[in-house]
Design a protein around this motif. Structure first.
Motif, mmCIF file in Angstrom:
data_model
loop_
_atom_site.group_PDB
_atom_site.id
_atom_site.type_symbol
_atom_site.label_atom_id
_atom_site.label_comp_id
_atom_site.label_asym_id
_atom_site.label_seq_id
_atom_site.Cartn_x
_atom_site.Cartn_y
_atom_site.Cartn_z
ATOM 1 N N LEU A 398 0.845 -1.197 0.000
ATOM 2 C CA LEU A 398 0.000 0.000 0.000
ATOM 3 C C LEU A 398 0.876 1.241 0.000
ATOM 4 C CD1 LEU A 398 -2.641 -0.953 2.742
ATOM 5 C CD2 LEU A 398 -3.087 -0.758 0.280
ATOM 6 N N PRO A 399 0.491 2.274 -0.770
ATOM 7 C CA PRO A 399 1.230 3.531 -0.668
ATOM 8 C C PRO A 399 0.941 4.190 0.677
ATOM 9 C CG PRO A 399 -0.649 3.807 -2.105
ATOM 10 C CD PRO A 399 -0.593 2.344 -1.772
ATOM 11 N N ALA A 400 1.871 5.002 1.143
ATOM 12 C CA ALA A 400 1.753 5.619 2.463
ATOM 13 C C ALA A 400 0.469 6.424 2.608
ATOM 14 C CB ALA A 400 2.969 6.494 2.749
ATOM 15 N N ASN A 401 0.070 7.109 1.531
ATOM 16 C CA ASN A 401 -1.112 7.963 1.635
ATOM 17 C C ASN A 401 -2.415 7.168 1.597
ATOM 18 O OD1 ASN A 401 -0.987 7.252 -1.021
ATOM 19 N ND2 ASN A 401 -1.252 9.318 -1.831
ATOM 20 N N LYS A 402 -2.340 5.859 1.358
ATOM 21 C CA LYS A 402 -3.522 5.004 1.352
ATOM 22 C C LYS A 402 -3.541 4.072 2.569
ATOM 23 C CE LYS A 402 -4.898 6.431 -2.736
ATOM 24 N NZ LYS A 402 -6.147 7.224 -2.885
ATOM 25 N N MET A 403 -2.738 4.402 3.548
ATOM 26 C CA MET A 403 -2.503 3.491 4.666
ATOM 27 C C MET A 403 -3.008 4.103 5.978
ATOM 28 S SD MET A 403 1.223 1.938 5.716
ATOM 29 C CE MET A 403 1.683 1.715 4.005
ATOM 30 N N ARG A 404 -3.702 3.276 6.785
ATOM 31 C CA ARG A 404 -4.033 3.642 8.160
ATOM 32 C C ARG A 404 -3.182 2.760 9.082
ATOM 33 N NH1 ARG A 404 -10.225 3.009 9.220
ATOM 34 N NH2 ARG A 404 -9.730 4.234 11.087
ATOM 35 N N ILE A 405 -2.668 3.353 10.158
ATOM 36 C CA ILE A 405 -1.808 2.579 11.057
ATOM 37 C C ILE A 405 -2.276 2.780 12.501
ATOM 38 C CG2 ILE A 405 -0.035 4.383 11.309
ATOM 39 C CD1 ILE A 405 2.039 2.043 11.148
ATOM 40 N N PHE A 406 -2.352 1.673 13.233
ATOM 41 C CA PHE A 406 -2.810 1.675 14.622
ATOM 42 C C PHE A 406 -1.675 1.163 15.520
ATOM 43 C CE2 PHE A 406 -6.458 1.304 11.906
ATOM 44 C CZ PHE A 406 -7.464 2.038 12.517
ATOM 45 N N TYR A 407 -1.568 1.773 16.690
ATOM 46 C CA TYR A 407 -0.546 1.360 17.665
ATOM 47 C C TYR A 407 -1.220 0.554 18.768
ATOM 48 C CZ TYR A 407 2.587 1.687 21.694
ATOM 49 O OH TYR A 407 3.367 1.389 22.797
ATOM 50 N N LEU A 408 -0.671 -0.644 19.063
ATOM 51 C CA LEU A 408 -1.204 -1.509 20.112
ATOM 52 C C LEU A 408 -0.158 -1.684 21.209
ATOM 53 C CD1 LEU A 408 -3.451 -3.319 21.171
ATOM 54 C CD2 LEU A 408 -2.489 -5.200 19.820
ATOM 55 N N ASP A 409 -0.384 -1.038 22.346
ATOM 56 C CA ASP A 409 0.519 -1.133 23.510
ATOM 57 C C ASP A 409 0.236 -2.455 24.212
ATOM 58 O OD1 ASP A 409 1.977 -0.877 25.808
ATOM 59 O OD2 ASP A 409 1.209 1.096 26.366
ATOM 60 N N LYS A 410 1.220 -3.366 24.190
ATOM 61 C CA LYS A 410 1.033 -4.692 24.770
ATOM 62 C C LYS A 410 1.198 -4.710 26.295
ATOM 63 C CE LYS A 410 0.444 -7.913 22.633
ATOM 64 N NZ LYS A 410 -0.834 -8.557 22.214
ATOM 65 N N GLY A 411 1.564 -3.570 26.875
ATOM 66 C CA GLY A 411 1.630 -3.478 28.337
ATOM 67 C C GLY A 411 2.941 -3.853 28.950
ATOM 68 N N GLY A 412 3.894 -4.416 28.201
ATOM 69 C CA GLY A 412 5.222 -4.760 28.722
ATOM 70 C C GLY A 412 5.144 -5.631 29.954
ATOM 71 N N GLU A 413 5.906 -5.232 31.016
ATOM 72 C CA GLU A 413 5.973 -6.040 32.226
ATOM 73 C C GLU A 413 4.685 -5.974 33.037
ATOM 74 O OE1 GLU A 413 9.362 -4.788 34.398
ATOM 75 O OE2 GLU A 413 10.801 -5.559 32.928
ATOM 76 N N THR A 414 3.848 -4.952 32.772
ATOM 77 C CA THR A 414 2.604 -4.835 33.545
ATOM 78 C C THR A 414 1.547 -5.809 33.079
ATOM 79 O OG1 THR A 414 1.685 -3.148 32.073
ATOM 80 C CG2 THR A 414 3.084 -2.388 33.892
ATOM 81 N N CYS A 415 1.751 -6.351 31.845
ATOM 82 C CA CYS A 415 0.806 -7.316 31.267
ATOM 83 C C CYS A 415 -0.603 -6.733 31.122
ATOM 84 C CB CYS A 415 0.735 -8.600 32.110
ATOM 85 S SG CYS A 415 2.331 -9.461 32.195
ATOM 86 N N VAL A 416 -0.673 -5.432 31.004
ATOM 87 C CA VAL A 416 -1.969 -4.780 30.794
ATOM 88 C C VAL A 416 -2.010 -4.270 29.365
ATOM 89 C CG1 VAL A 416 -3.528 -2.941 31.511
ATOM 90 C CG2 VAL A 416 -2.126 -4.140 33.218
ATOM 91 N N ALA A 417 -2.805 -4.925 28.509
ATOM 92 C CA ALA A 417 -2.891 -4.520 27.109
ATOM 93 C C ALA A 417 -3.964 -3.453 26.944
ATOM 94 C CB ALA A 417 -3.212 -5.729 26.236
ATOM 95 N N TYR A 418 -3.773 -2.610 25.945
ATOM 96 C CA TYR A 418 -4.692 -1.518 25.690
ATOM 97 C C TYR A 418 -5.296 -1.683 24.294
ATOM 98 C CZ TYR A 418 -2.340 0.479 29.717
ATOM 99 O OH TYR A 418 -1.823 0.681 30.976
ATOM 100 N N ALA A 419 -6.408 -1.001 24.048
ATOM 101 C CA ALA A 419 -7.060 -1.035 22.733
ATOM 102 C C ALA A 419 -6.190 -0.320 21.716
ATOM 103 C CB ALA A 419 -8.433 -0.385 22.812
ATOM 104 N N PRO A 420 -6.222 -0.753 20.442
ATOM 105 C CA PRO A 420 -5.425 -0.079 19.415
ATOM 106 C C PRO A 420 -5.801 1.400 19.275
ATOM 107 C CG PRO A 420 -6.259 -2.188 18.623
ATOM 108 C CD PRO A 420 -6.957 -1.907 19.910
ATOM 109 N N GLU A 421 -4.783 2.217 19.046
ATOM 110 C CA GLU A 421 -4.969 3.660 18.882
ATOM 111 C C GLU A 421 -4.467 4.062 17.496
ATOM 112 O OE1 GLU A 421 -3.043 7.846 20.613
ATOM 113 O OE2 GLU A 421 -2.473 5.913 21.497
ATOM 114 N N GLU A 422 -5.323 4.703 16.727
ATOM 115 C CA GLU A 422 -4.916 5.112 15.384
ATOM 116 C C GLU A 422 -3.974 6.306 15.467
ATOM 117 O OE1 GLU A 422 -6.613 6.259 10.956
ATOM 118 O OE2 GLU A 422 -8.022 5.979 12.630
#
Length: 450
Positions: A398-422
């Protein structure tokens, strides 16, 4: 109404005689001043370079009273004084003086000094530093008895020890004695002679390098509480020295800028029975150690010392931390000091500390997901969102301008995952979202607007 001339006290530099307006200093350039002349030069009553102002007065008579008495602390350092001058003038001008600083003058003969001191019966402090006396005290019977003197400063005078003893014998209450920069390699003391009043000695910058000479000071001054040996070329304290006997009251010791080069000498400091404060800096011993290592290793060895190199008192917490650091420092070394076993008995055997880098990560390993595809990728935390999109173009198709990207924080050592954030702002750098290794980015195609 009459006009009067008033002298204002502004920008005083040198005394000046009323009428002639010629300074005393100008009239005496042909010879060095006596003490009374130096007093007039520095503490004269009239004001030099004064501004003369005409003012209108009504039935007013001005009378300027001369100085009734000099200050009790008389500082005449660097005044070119070479003689006492008229003794009646000395007595009149110096009445009530309690402290006298005659350092860095031109005094050469002790008889001139005694002419001055004879008229200062209440003197408590005397500084004769850096006067070059051409001959020793010739007749001890001429020495003035200074029964109230408690502080005597003789730095840089190169006085022979014989003269020092004569002065001390005639000043039975001296508590503080300064003998710095006098070229003493040896300490000469009369047999069985002790000065019980002296409790503070400054012996800085003398070329004495043998600890046995320092012990001679302890024998001569048995009630020493403060001993300053800074810049003496001492390389070690003496094994088997008689510390309890010669320094039973010593509380403060300075070994700054000496030549101490082994930890054995530091260990011997523990033999001073009442020592609580030590100065030990800028010595060859410390050249290969970091600042925190120097302090910790020294504190751990010296259990009596309560203050090291000035500053705050050593707290129980700091001492315990230092002792534990000492154990860990030597635990993997073949040769360990005796103090190591003592501290292991106290704190037990310790595990080595895990080295933790506190430097921020510049790269992280993340997972990129796009549909059924999952990629592991190392990215820079300083990358922008748009930079990440461009890097992923070949993999996700996909070209960059046609792309949506979401960040998913897996929580690291806290083991607390969060919902994806665009990540909608292309210029946003990844470190601002606190990205860590193991986190995920999800790529989706943009849906065309209808």
């Amino acid at each position: 109404m009459q006009l009067m001339r008033v002298i204002t006290d502004e920008q005083m530099t040198e005394p000046r005689q009323i009428g002639s307006l010629k300074t005393t200093k100008q009239r005496n350039t042909s010879k060095m001043p006596s003490l009374p002349e130096a007093v007039d030069l520095k503490y004269g009553d009239v004001c030099p370079d004064a501004q003369v102002t005409e003012v209108a007065c009504v039935a007013l008579t001005l009378k300027r009273n001369g100085r009734q008495r000099l200050p009790s602390v008389l500082i005449l350092s660097e005044c070119e004084i070479e003689n006492a001058g008229d003794e009646e003038e000395v007595e009149r001008k110096c009445e009530g003086v309690r402290e006298l600083d005659l350092s860095r003058n031109k005094l050469k003969e002790w008889k001139e000094v005694f002419k001055i001191l004879r008229h200062l019966p209440g003197l408590g402090f005397l500084n004769l530093s850096y006067n070059c006396f051409e001959s020793p005290i010739a007749d001890p019977t001429e020495v003035v008895s200074l029964t109230n003197l408690t502080r005597l400063v003789l730095n840089g005078t190169q006085l022979p020890w014989k003269d020092v003893h004569i002065l001390l014998e005639n000043a039975p209450r001296v508590e503080e004695l300064h003998l710095c920069k006098n070229g003493y390699t040896k300490v000469e003391r009369p047999k069985a002679k002790r000065y019980s009043s002296v409790c503070r000695i400054h012996f800085n910058n003398n070329p004495s390098s043998d600890w046995s000479e320092i012990e001679a000071l302890g024998q001569m001054f048995p009630y020493l509480e403060v001993l300053v040996l800074a810049e003496c070329p001492l390389s070690e304290l003496k094994e088997g020295g008689r510390y309890h006997e010669f320094f039973p009251s010593l509380k403060y010791l300075s070994l700054n800028s000496t030549k101490i080069c082994s930890w054995d000498s530091v260990d011997l400091v523990n033999l001073f029975p009442k020592l609580s404060e030590l100065r030990l800096q800028q010595c060859p011993l410390y050249e290969d150690y970091k600042d925190d290592e120097r302090r910790q290793l020294t504190i751990a060895r010296l259990w009596r010392i309560q203050r090291l190199n000035g500053g705050a008192m050593i707290s129980p917490e700091e001492r315990e931390n230092a002792e534990r650091a000492f154990i860990r420092y030597y635990m993997n070394q073949d040769v360990r000091p005796k103090r190591y076993d003592e501290l292991v008995q106290q704190h037990g055997k310790l595990e080595p500390l895990v080295e933790v880098s506190l430097r921020p990560q510049t790269e992280v390993q993340v997972i990129i997901r796009c549909g059924e595809m999952a990629l592991e990728r190392v990215v820079s935390v300083y990358s922008r969102v748009v930079d990440l999109k461009k890097e992923l173009e070949p993999q996700v198709g996909l070209p960059a301008n046609k792309m949506r990207i979401f960040y998913l924080d897996k929580g690291g050592e806290t083991c607390v995952a969060y919902a994806p954030e665009e990540l909608k702002i292309n210029t946003k750098q990844l470190y601002t979202i606190n990205v860590h290794s193991g986190d995920e980015f999800i790529v989706e195609p943009k849906v065309p607007k209808v």
